[in-house]
Design a protein around this motif. Sequence first.
Motif, short mmCIF file in Angstrom:
data_model
loop_
_atom_site.label_atom_id
_atom_site.label_comp_id
_atom_site.label_asym_id
_atom_site.label_seq_id
_atom_site.Cartn_x
_atom_site.Cartn_y
_atom_site.Cartn_z
N LEU A 25 22.67 -11.36 41.42
CA LEU A 25 22.80 -12.26 42.57
C LEU A 25 22.01 -13.54 42.32
O LEU A 25 22.49 -14.64 42.61
CB LEU A 25 22.31 -11.56 43.84
CG LEU A 25 22.51 -12.32 45.14
CD1 LEU A 25 23.99 -12.54 45.42
CD2 LEU A 25 21.86 -11.56 46.29
N ARG A 26 20.84 -13.41 41.76
CA ARG A 26 20.02 -14.60 41.46
C ARG A 26 20.72 -15.48 40.42
O ARG A 26 20.73 -16.71 40.54
CB ARG A 26 18.63 -14.18 40.97
CG ARG A 26 17.67 -15.31 40.84
CD ARG A 26 17.37 -15.90 42.19
NE ARG A 26 16.35 -16.91 42.05
CZ ARG A 26 16.11 -17.83 42.93
NH1 ARG A 26 16.79 -17.85 44.05
NH2 ARG A 26 15.18 -18.71 42.75
N ALA A 27 21.31 -14.84 39.39
CA ALA A 27 22.04 -15.61 38.37
C ALA A 27 23.22 -16.34 38.99
O ALA A 27 23.49 -17.51 38.65
CB ALA A 27 22.51 -14.67 37.26
N LEU A 28 23.91 -15.69 39.91
CA LEU A 28 25.03 -16.32 40.61
C LEU A 28 24.54 -17.53 41.41
O LEU A 28 25.17 -18.59 41.40
CB LEU A 28 25.70 -15.31 41.53
CG LEU A 28 26.89 -15.80 42.35
CD1 LEU A 28 28.02 -16.27 41.44
CD2 LEU A 28 27.37 -14.69 43.27
N GLN A 29 23.40 -17.39 42.07
CA GLN A 29 22.84 -18.50 42.83
C GLN A 29 22.50 -19.67 41.92
O GLN A 29 22.77 -20.83 42.27
CB GLN A 29 21.59 -18.05 43.58
CG GLN A 29 21.88 -17.15 44.74
CD GLN A 29 20.62 -16.60 45.36
OE1 GLN A 29 20.46 -15.39 45.43
NE2 GLN A 29 19.74 -17.46 45.81
N VAL A 30 21.93 -19.39 40.77
CA VAL A 30 21.57 -20.45 39.83
C VAL A 30 22.83 -21.15 39.32
O VAL A 30 22.88 -22.39 39.26
CB VAL A 30 20.72 -19.90 38.66
CG1 VAL A 30 20.56 -20.93 37.55
CG2 VAL A 30 19.35 -19.44 39.17
N LEU A 31 23.86 -20.37 38.98
CA LEU A 31 25.11 -20.97 38.51
C LEU A 31 25.75 -21.85 39.58
O LEU A 31 26.20 -22.97 39.29
CB LEU A 31 26.09 -19.88 38.08
CG LEU A 31 25.78 -19.18 36.77
CD1 LEU A 31 26.73 -18.01 36.54
CD2 LEU A 31 25.85 -20.15 35.60
N LEU A 71 24.65 -33.79 50.75
CA LEU A 71 24.72 -32.45 51.33
C LEU A 71 24.89 -31.40 50.24
O LEU A 71 24.25 -30.33 50.28
CB LEU A 71 25.87 -32.36 52.33
CG LEU A 71 25.68 -33.11 53.65
CD1 LEU A 71 26.98 -33.12 54.44
CD2 LEU A 71 24.55 -32.50 54.46
N GLU A 72 25.74 -31.67 49.26
CA GLU A 72 25.94 -30.73 48.16
C GLU A 72 24.67 -30.56 47.34
O GLU A 72 24.30 -29.44 46.97
CB GLU A 72 27.09 -31.18 47.27
CG GLU A 72 28.44 -31.04 47.91
CD GLU A 72 29.57 -31.62 47.09
OE1 GLU A 72 30.71 -31.21 47.33
OE2 GLU A 72 29.32 -32.49 46.22
N LEU A 73 23.98 -31.66 47.06
CA LEU A 73 22.74 -31.58 46.29
C LEU A 73 21.67 -30.82 47.08
O LEU A 73 20.95 -29.98 46.52
CB LEU A 73 22.24 -32.98 45.91
CG LEU A 73 21.00 -33.01 45.04
CD1 LEU A 73 21.23 -32.28 43.72
CD2 LEU A 73 20.59 -34.46 44.78
N SER A 74 21.58 -31.09 48.37
CA SER A 74 20.62 -30.36 49.22
C SER A 74 20.94 -28.87 49.23
O SER A 74 20.04 -28.03 49.13
CB SER A 74 20.66 -30.89 50.65
OG SER A 74 20.30 -32.25 50.68
N GLY A 75 22.22 -28.54 49.34
CA GLY A 75 22.63 -27.13 49.32
C GLY A 75 22.32 -26.48 47.99
O GLY A 75 21.89 -25.32 47.94
N ALA A 76 22.51 -27.21 46.90
CA ALA A 76 22.21 -26.68 45.56
C ALA A 76 20.73 -26.35 45.43
O ALA A 76 20.37 -25.27 44.95
CB ALA A 76 22.62 -27.69 44.50
#
Length: 145
Positions: A25-31, A71-76
């Motif tokens: 899950l963490r790897a998915l979040q990083v990707l 917004l996308e950068l903040s979400g990232a």
Amino acid sequence: MSQTAASAAPVASASARGRRARIALRALQVLLALFYGIASALPKLIAHPSAVESFDRIGWGSGAMYTIGALELSGAVALLVPLLQSVAATALSALMVGAFIVQMTVFHGQNAATPLILIIPLALIAWARRGQNAELLRLLRGRAS
């Protein structure tokens, strides 16, 4: 095998599965954070010609392009902050619903599958990290009083 050793084996196996699931899950979040930060937000924030052309075609102009890029950068970034992960995934999902609608209405369905595909892992992250929402709410309520 003793009864104690036999009962410890399933616990260790479940613990290993849980650990692997957390790592995945963490790897998915990083990707996803890398995708949203580099592939999606960056072209908008640097006014890459392809992003400018897309937003001109939509009729929204540069203000909307920079806003959505921010917004996308903040979400990232928020996808990488433990307390904000679920909220970030939910917010990015909402942004993807808007992207899907734009793809369907303005671009006649071209690339409309991309936002839908991205919603799936975002929904998984939002659900898996939902426990952080209570902690975030407690923190926000504590500051408000």
